[in-house]
Design a protein around this motif. Structure first.
Motif, mmCIF file in Angstrom:
data_model
loop_
_atom_site.group_PDB
_atom_site.id
_atom_site.type_symbol
_atom_site.label_atom_id
_atom_site.label_comp_id
_atom_site.label_asym_id
_atom_site.label_seq_id
_atom_site.Cartn_x
_atom_site.Cartn_y
_atom_site.Cartn_z
ATOM 1 N N PRO A 162 0.830 -1.207 0.000
ATOM 2 C CA PRO A 162 0.000 0.000 0.000
ATOM 3 C C PRO A 162 0.866 1.260 0.000
ATOM 4 O O PRO A 162 1.831 1.360 0.753
ATOM 5 N N MET A 163 0.517 2.200 -0.847
ATOM 6 C CA MET A 163 1.275 3.444 -0.989
ATOM 7 C C MET A 163 0.440 4.605 -0.469
ATOM 8 O O MET A 163 -0.739 4.731 -0.819
ATOM 9 N N MET A 164 1.025 5.467 0.360
ATOM 10 C CA MET A 164 0.302 6.574 0.984
ATOM 11 C C MET A 164 0.716 7.948 0.465
ATOM 12 O O MET A 164 0.199 8.969 0.906
ATOM 13 N N GLY A 165 1.654 7.968 -0.473
ATOM 14 C CA GLY A 165 2.143 9.251 -0.966
ATOM 15 C C GLY A 165 1.807 9.478 -2.420
ATOM 16 O O GLY A 165 0.895 8.858 -2.984
ATOM 17 N N MET A 166 2.544 10.357 -3.063
ATOM 18 C CA MET A 166 2.304 10.710 -4.461
ATOM 19 C C MET A 166 2.858 9.668 -5.426
ATOM 20 O O MET A 166 2.312 9.479 -6.505
ATOM 21 N N VAL A 167 3.951 8.989 -5.037
ATOM 22 C CA VAL A 167 4.536 8.008 -5.947
ATOM 23 C C VAL A 167 3.684 6.740 -5.950
ATOM 24 O O VAL A 167 3.031 6.404 -4.960
ATOM 25 N N SER A 168 3.693 6.042 -7.073
ATOM 26 C CA SER A 168 2.851 4.852 -7.213
ATOM 27 C C SER A 168 3.626 3.554 -7.069
ATOM 28 O O SER A 168 3.035 2.478 -7.027
ATOM 29 N N SER A 169 4.965 3.648 -6.993
ATOM 30 C CA SER A 169 5.759 2.428 -6.875
ATOM 31 C C SER A 169 7.087 2.728 -6.211
ATOM 32 O O SER A 169 7.503 3.881 -6.110
ATOM 33 N N LEU A 170 7.751 1.666 -5.754
ATOM 34 C CA LEU A 170 9.055 1.761 -5.119
ATOM 35 C C LEU A 170 10.112 1.155 -6.021
ATOM 36 O O LEU A 170 9.801 0.385 -6.932
ATOM 37 N N ASN A 171 11.362 1.491 -5.761
ATOM 38 C CA ASN A 171 12.477 0.820 -6.428
ATOM 39 C C ASN A 171 12.339 -0.683 -6.205
ATOM 40 O O ASN A 171 11.917 -1.139 -5.143
ATOM 41 N N VAL A 172 12.695 -1.475 -7.217
ATOM 42 C CA VAL A 172 12.455 -2.912 -7.167
ATOM 43 C C VAL A 172 13.142 -3.576 -5.979
ATOM 44 O O VAL A 172 12.551 -4.456 -5.317
ATOM 45 N N SER A 173 14.358 -3.172 -5.650
ATOM 46 C CA SER A 173 15.042 -3.803 -4.528
ATOM 47 C C SER A 173 14.459 -3.353 -3.193
ATOM 48 O O SER A 173 14.408 -4.138 -2.234
ATOM 49 N N THR A 174 13.995 -2.101 -3.128
ATOM 50 C CA THR A 174 13.348 -1.620 -1.904
ATOM 51 C C THR A 174 12.049 -2.372 -1.663
ATOM 52 O O THR A 174 11.766 -2.826 -0.548
ATOM 53 N N ALA A 175 11.244 -2.512 -2.714
ATOM 54 C CA ALA A 175 9.978 -3.234 -2.591
ATOM 55 C C ALA A 175 10.214 -4.687 -2.179
ATOM 56 O O ALA A 175 9.532 -5.222 -1.290
ATOM 57 N N ALA A 176 11.190 -5.322 -2.811
ATOM 58 C CA ALA A 176 11.493 -6.713 -2.474
ATOM 59 C C ALA A 176 11.944 -6.837 -1.023
ATOM 60 O O ALA A 176 11.566 -7.780 -0.315
ATOM 61 N N GLY A 177 12.742 -5.871 -0.561
ATOM 62 C CA GLY A 177 13.218 -5.899 0.818
ATOM 63 C C GLY A 177 12.069 -5.830 1.814
ATOM 64 O O GLY A 177 12.053 -6.565 2.818
ATOM 65 N N ILE A 178 11.102 -4.967 1.541
ATOM 66 C CA ILE A 178 9.941 -4.832 2.429
ATOM 67 C C ILE A 178 9.173 -6.150 2.496
ATOM 68 O O ILE A 178 8.796 -6.623 3.573
ATOM 69 N N ILE A 179 8.936 -6.747 1.340
ATOM 70 C CA ILE A 179 8.165 -7.990 1.285
ATOM 71 C C ILE A 179 8.929 -9.134 1.945
ATOM 72 O O ILE A 179 8.365 -9.937 2.700
ATOM 73 N N LEU A 180 10.223 -9.220 1.676
ATOM 74 C CA LEU A 180 11.012 -10.321 2.226
ATOM 75 C C LEU A 180 11.161 -10.231 3.742
ATOM 76 O O LEU A 180 11.245 -11.265 4.424
ATOM 77 N N VAL A 181 11.199 -9.036 4.270
ATOM 78 C CA VAL A 181 11.244 -8.896 5.736
ATOM 79 C C VAL A 181 9.947 -9.414 6.357
ATOM 80 O O VAL A 181 9.965 -10.020 7.438
ATOM 81 N N GLU A 182 8.820 -9.219 5.684
ATOM 82 C CA GLU A 182 7.564 -9.787 6.161
ATOM 83 C C GLU A 182 7.618 -11.314 6.097
ATOM 84 O O GLU A 182 7.152 -12.010 7.012
ATOM 85 N N ALA A 183 8.197 -11.842 5.012
ATOM 86 C CA ALA A 183 8.356 -13.292 4.907
ATOM 87 C C ALA A 183 9.231 -13.816 6.047
ATOM 88 O O ALA A 183 8.943 -14.851 6.655
#
Length: 238
Positions: free
Chosen positions: A140-161
């Motif tokens: 979920p994105m709360m700001g103006m940008v619609s996506s994150l850098n691919v490695s940043t996004a992967a890092g967020i998801i993998l930490v949840e894993a």
């Protein structure tokens, strides 16, 4: 290696999660691919799958490069090949992809065998990959940008894993076979010798349970005499 170094590597390998992986689909910036692999190492992923961009990879040497050595990377010519490979290993494919069917990334169960699929920097997840994936997820994105850098996004998801797997006690169990641990210890502790074997099409020498070569002088003599066992390394992640 020193006993302390061996013990450190052993502790890392005993926490590896072979049923958790990542597919990088034509991530064409080497810096991003290297950062993805660094993320994977941090959460205990043992091997990843990368789909080679059509233009190939440019050489990159950066701060994340050291982590690349500790995570096996199997390269594929197509995303279909990568997805079929992980599915044949019993993994579900979860794609970071914005669709009507996508769920919050925290709602997916990462304790089951699964592979996270990340698309290319500009194009994102391809239509064929989206169709083959078992689940779509979004951050979920709360700001103006619609996506994150691919490695940043992967890092967020993998930490949840990682969080889910820690709660389930999966890091407290050894999942790699003793043979795989011994072989990996050999590769990590004998980089040049392991590379020599792969380049010459030779099987690794006989190893003990901590990856040390059994009868190294005898093995070297067999190599010089052309009597060492051969091995086909094509298609093997290293």
């Amino acid at each position: 290696m020193t006993p302390e170094r061996t013990e450190k590597l052993l502790s890392v390998l005993k926490r590896r999660q072979p049923d958790l992986s990542l597919i990088a689909d034509q991530v064409n910036k080497p810096r991003n691919l290297s950062a993805l692999i660094r993320n994977c190492d941090a959460v205990g992923i043992h091997s990843v799958h990368s789909v080679v961009p059509k233009e190939g990879y440019r050489t990159y040497r950066g701060t994340a490069k050291g982590s690349d050595f500790y995570v096996k990377n199997r390269q594929h010519e197509s995303v279909e090949s990568a997805i079929e490979t992980v599915k044949s290993q019993g993994m579900k494919v979860v794609a970071a992809h914005f669709t009507d069917q996508a769920i919050d990334y925290r709602e997916f169960n990462y304790t089951q065998p699964c592979a996270l699929l990340m698309g290319a920097e500009k194009q994102g997840v391809s239509d064929v990959a989206a169709e083959m994936a078992d689940q779509h997820i979004i951050i979920p994105m709360m700001g103006m940008v619609s996506s994150l850098n691919v490695s940043t996004a992967a890092g967020i998801i993998l930490v949840e894993a990682q969080r889910q797997r820690m709660l389930a006690g999966l890091y407290e169990q050894q999942h790699l076979s003793d043979e795989e641990i011994s072989r990996t210890l050999f590769e990590w502790g004998n980089r040049d010798l392991a590379k020599f074997c792969r380049e010459k099409g030779l099987a690794y020498p006989p190893l003990d349970d901590i990856g040390d070569v059994i009868d190294a002088p005898g093995w070297h003599q067999r190599v010089q005499a052309g009597q060492a066992d051969k091995y086909d390394w094509s298609g093997i992640a290293v």
